[in-house]
Design a protein around this motif. Structure first.
Motif, mmCIF file in Angstrom:
data_model
loop_
_atom_site.group_PDB
_atom_site.id
_atom_site.type_symbol
_atom_site.label_atom_id
_atom_site.label_comp_id
_atom_site.label_asym_id
_atom_site.label_seq_id
_atom_site.Cartn_x
_atom_site.Cartn_y
_atom_site.Cartn_z
ATOM 1 N N LEU A 71 54.033 30.478 38.658
ATOM 2 C CA LEU A 71 53.277 29.656 39.598
ATOM 3 C C LEU A 71 53.774 28.211 39.603
ATOM 4 N N ALA A 72 54.479 27.824 38.551
ATOM 5 C CA ALA A 72 55.030 26.465 38.476
ATOM 6 C C ALA A 72 56.458 26.402 39.006
ATOM 7 N N TRP A 73 56.937 27.480 39.605
ATOM 8 C CA TRP A 73 58.322 27.548 40.081
ATOM 9 C C TRP A 73 58.642 26.422 41.065
ATOM 10 N N ASN A 74 57.830 26.273 42.093
ATOM 11 C CA ASN A 74 58.095 25.226 43.085
ATOM 12 C C ASN A 74 58.088 23.846 42.449
ATOM 13 N N GLU A 75 57.157 23.628 41.530
ATOM 14 C CA GLU A 75 57.046 22.298 40.915
ATOM 15 C C GLU A 75 58.330 21.948 40.171
ATOM 16 N N PHE A 76 58.880 22.908 39.462
ATOM 17 C CA PHE A 76 60.126 22.637 38.744
ATOM 18 C C PHE A 76 61.305 22.477 39.699
ATOM 19 N N GLN A 77 61.262 23.178 40.836
ATOM 20 C CA GLN A 77 62.344 22.999 41.804
ATOM 21 C C GLN A 77 62.369 21.563 42.323
ATOM 22 N N TYR A 78 61.184 20.980 42.583
ATOM 23 C CA TYR A 78 61.126 19.581 43.000
ATOM 24 C C TYR A 78 61.724 18.687 41.931
ATOM 25 N N LEU A 79 61.331 18.929 40.692
ATOM 26 C CA LEU A 79 61.776 18.064 39.598
ATOM 27 C C LEU A 79 63.281 18.178 39.375
ATOM 28 N N HIS A 80 63.831 19.360 39.596
ATOM 29 C CA HIS A 80 65.283 19.536 39.467
ATOM 30 C C HIS A 80 66.021 18.721 40.519
ATOM 31 N N ARG A 81 65.443 18.697 41.730
ATOM 32 C CA ARG A 81 66.155 18.060 42.838
ATOM 33 C C ARG A 81 66.086 16.541 42.759
ATOM 34 N N SER A 82 64.878 15.998 42.582
ATOM 35 C CA SER A 82 64.745 14.550 42.663
ATOM 36 C C SER A 82 63.383 14.113 42.167
ATOM 37 N N ALA A 83 63.347 12.903 41.629
ATOM 38 C CA ALA A 83 62.067 12.299 41.240
ATOM 39 C C ALA A 83 61.662 11.235 42.255
ATOM 40 N N LYS A 84 62.370 11.176 43.375
ATOM 41 C CA LYS A 84 62.111 10.150 44.375
ATOM 42 C C LYS A 84 60.680 10.242 44.888
ATOM 43 N N GLY A 85 60.018 9.118 44.889
ATOM 44 C CA GLY A 85 58.659 9.056 45.413
ATOM 45 C C GLY A 85 57.578 9.414 44.414
ATOM 46 N N LEU A 86 57.948 10.030 43.289
ATOM 47 C CA LEU A 86 56.936 10.477 42.345
ATOM 48 C C LEU A 86 56.216 9.319 41.663
ATOM 49 N N ALA A 87 56.850 8.164 41.628
ATOM 50 C CA ALA A 87 56.218 7.004 40.997
ATOM 51 C C ALA A 87 54.935 6.606 41.722
ATOM 52 N N TYR A 88 54.754 7.090 42.950
ATOM 53 C CA TYR A 88 53.555 6.755 43.723
ATOM 54 C C TYR A 88 52.521 7.876 43.696
ATOM 55 N N ASN A 89 52.795 8.926 42.941
ATOM 56 C CA ASN A 89 51.838 10.024 42.779
ATOM 57 C C ASN A 89 50.844 9.625 41.691
ATOM 58 N N ARG A 90 49.630 9.318 42.085
ATOM 59 C CA ARG A 90 48.673 8.752 41.137
ATOM 60 C C ARG A 90 48.279 9.710 40.029
#
Length: 623
Positions: free
Chosen positions: A319-338
């Motif tokens: 169930l965490a597959w998509n989440e790790f795919q995002y993290l593999h690709r880029s951390a761009k914008g995550l600094a604004y995820n509260r």
């Protein structure tokens, strides 16, 4: 009188439930040492160990620390509303306090503690947290609660007192004021967010005001059942992808705290469909890594910490597959995820190893806004994806998009959805976009209407707002996966019957097929598909779409003459948002009175054009 009677019945039921729950052993909450929310002192070591072993989590951890470094010198927050909302300030307060508190706990560096204390003192000094738009209070209370709880042992006495008082006076007490707490009985995300945010305040300061905090938690247990019923039966969230991230994440925050601090979630997680909703959210992400963004959803996607919670609770790491795919690709914008630290907190028991791709290629969910998602692969970025929705424009945050679809192939989103428009951009122009009647101002906004979606329009008319449609039949057979919906209810008074079927054929292309029966009057029909591609008309029945060097053939097979057309998406009204780089493509035809017509539109990657079938089966024969 009936409406008043129903309201009184609900309030009595809520009061009875609250009274019953208030007898629960909440004394255990007061005995829990701080930090008690999300991550105990004993669990810090486990999290640090996971960060050392997981490269993606190490990247997130470093990002939070780097962001916290910048926050140490950020200008103080101000009580500055945008229109009627203080919400952006409340959300920034969560981001700052959550990030800084996390950084202090993980490093022990005093600068993070000092900065977090300053943020806490700032919001505590606000005159109010804007209870007239109660989401603002809920999120600000959440921010204060996390900071108060996570830093409790090291806060100076004055700051601790100020924050505790602010949580009680500006948060908890305002939630008992009937001028502000209508959200207790609604079935949408407001209920989830407000109950969770205020409950976090109650959990955080419980020992200092148990007689006021215990009823708040009990009340939330009774009230939050209302929106949780909306997940039944399969987990499809009525408000779409974007509001799933909002409402469901807060719902998870509440369940996590309730179980952690009382030893039980009061059976809430057993609410039909709730634990299934993780599959819905996962399936909503396309091969291109973007969401099926129907209703008031934005076009982008980002990892969601709640999915780590579901993965851990259900013991299904995939169930965490998509989440790790995002993290593999880029951390761009995550600094604004509260809520970024929650991803690490809830993911600390998961490791990268053993997290495999999902295997389910077809997903169907019933409910208020039924949807079907079908794809040809989870690991091929060029895979085909077809999303289809039914439902009703009357649903919260819904558009007049019944029968609309989204299609991807070769890494390109060929059929798309514009999604939401910024609310303040409309409200500031005097539009009431929250009233839901057939003639309300909401339906003056281009993006909300069927004119802007990949669906049908008859006689330039809006869909019927109170019409309700369902997914009537479907099949997950790989060679011909499909879904069919009778859309007649949203075209009542325009045509006699309208049925749409969508399919993936031979894992090579998509088919959109409509069968329309008119009544005793003729009807002008428009078939529209919203696309970001350039459009070239090749013949009376073929259109070639091009984007980023890829090509898609739109081939029409019909038993009635059609005229291929395009429609501009440029705003007509000054309040409509611009839609650059998009166009509506399709066809127009006039249907005679008392007639039946069939239209099949094939969406074919050019490399697969030889696979097109010239046979058009009636929808009743789709098996």
């Amino acid at each position: 009188m009936k409406t008043m009677a129903r309201s009184m019945y609900f309030l009595l039921l809520l009061l009875l439930n609250t009274t019953a729950f208030s007898q629960a052993p909440f004394e255990a909450v007061a005995a829990k040492p701080h930090p008690r929310l999300l991550l105990s002192k004993e669990e810090e070591g486990q999290l640090k160990n996971t960060i050392r072993q997981n490269a993606d989590f190490e990247k997130l951890h470093r990002l939070i620390l780097q962001t916290s470094d910048a926050l140490c010198t950020a200008a103080p927050l101000e009580h500055k509303k945008i229109g009627k909302r203080l919400l952006s300030v409340s959300r920034e307060a969560i981001r700052r306090i959550f990030f800084l508190s996390y950084s202090w706990r993980m490093t022990g560096d005093r600068k993070y503690l000092d900065a977090a204390q300053q943020q806490l003192r700032t919001i505590a000094a606000f005159d109010d947290w804007n209870p007239t738009h109660y989401l603002d209070v809920a999120e600000m209370t959440m921010a204060a609660a996390i900071g108060y709880d996570w830093l409790y042992d090291v806060l100076d006495a004055d700051t601790r007192k100020k924050i505790s008082t602010a949580i009680l006076d500006k948060g908890i007490r305002t939630s008992t004021d009937t001028r502000y707490n209508y959200w207790l009985k609604v079935e949408n995300n407001w209920n989830q967010v407000c109950n969770a945010g205020i409950s976090y305040g109650a959990f955080a300061i419980f020992e200092s005001a148990p007689e006021q905090c215990a009823p708040i938690i009990s009340r939330a247990i009774a009230s939050i059942k209302i929106p949780m019923k909306q997940y039944a039966p399969d987990g499809a969230y009525p408000e779409g992808y974007g509001y799933w991230s909002y409402g469901t994440t807060y719902n998870v925050f509440f369940l996590d705290a309730l179980e952690r601090l009382t030893g039980t979630d009061a059976g809430l997680s057993r609410s039909p469909g709730f634990m299934k909703t993780a599959d819905y959210f996962q399936q909503m992400i396309t091969p291109g890594g973007l969401p099926f963004n129907y209703a008031d959803s934005g076009p982008g996607a980002e990892p969601n910490g709640a999915m780590f919670w579901f993965a851990q609770k259900l013991q299904r790491p995939s169930l965490a597959w998509n989440e790790f795919q995002y993290l593999h690709r880029s951390a761009k914008g995550l600094a604004y995820n509260r809520f970024l630290p929650a991803m690490l907190v809830w993911g600390r028991t998961l490791s990268q190893t053993g997290i495999s791709a999902p295997t389910q290629l077809f997903w169907e969910g019933k409910g208020v806004s039924p949807v079907v998602m079908m794809r040809t692969s989870w690991t091929d970025p060029d895979a085909l994806f077809l999303g289809f929705k039914a439902g009703t424009p009357f649903a919260n945050h819904a558009h007049m998009d019944e029968g609309s679809f989204l299609f991807e192939a070769d890494g390109i989103r060929w059929a798309m959805d514009l999604g939401m428009q910024n609310y303040e951009s409309l409200e500031s122009k005097g539009l009431n976009i929250w009233q839901r009647t057939q003639n309300s101002e909401r339906w003056k906004v281009f993006r909300y209407t069927n004119f802007a979606h990949s669906t049908l329009t008859f006689d330039d008319s809006l869909q019927q707002m109170e019409g309700v449609t369902t997914i009537d039949r479907y099949s997950n057979r790989p060679g011909f996966s499909f879904a069919i919906s009778d859309l007649s209810a949203v075209y009542s008074g325009q045509v006699k019957k309208t049925v749409r079927g969508v399919a993936l054929k031979d894992q090579a292309y998509a088919l959109i097929q409509d069968e329309v029966t008119t009544g005793n009057k003729a009807a002008k029909m428009q078939w529209r598909m919203l696309t970001p591609a350039t459009v070239t008309v090749r013949s009376a029945s073929e259109v070639l779409l091009k984007k980023e060097g890829k090509e898609l053939l739109l081939k029409i097979v019909s038993d009635s003459p059609v005229v291929i057309k395009t429609w501009s998406t440029a705003p007509v009204n000054d309040y409509d948002a611009p839609n650059p780089g998009t166009v509506l493509v399709g066809f127009e035809t006039t249907l005679p009175a008392n007639s039946s017509s069939r239209f099949a539109v094939n969406l074919v990657p050019v490399k697969n054009r030889k696979k097109i079938s010239n046979t058009v089966l009636p929808l009743e024969d789709w098996k």
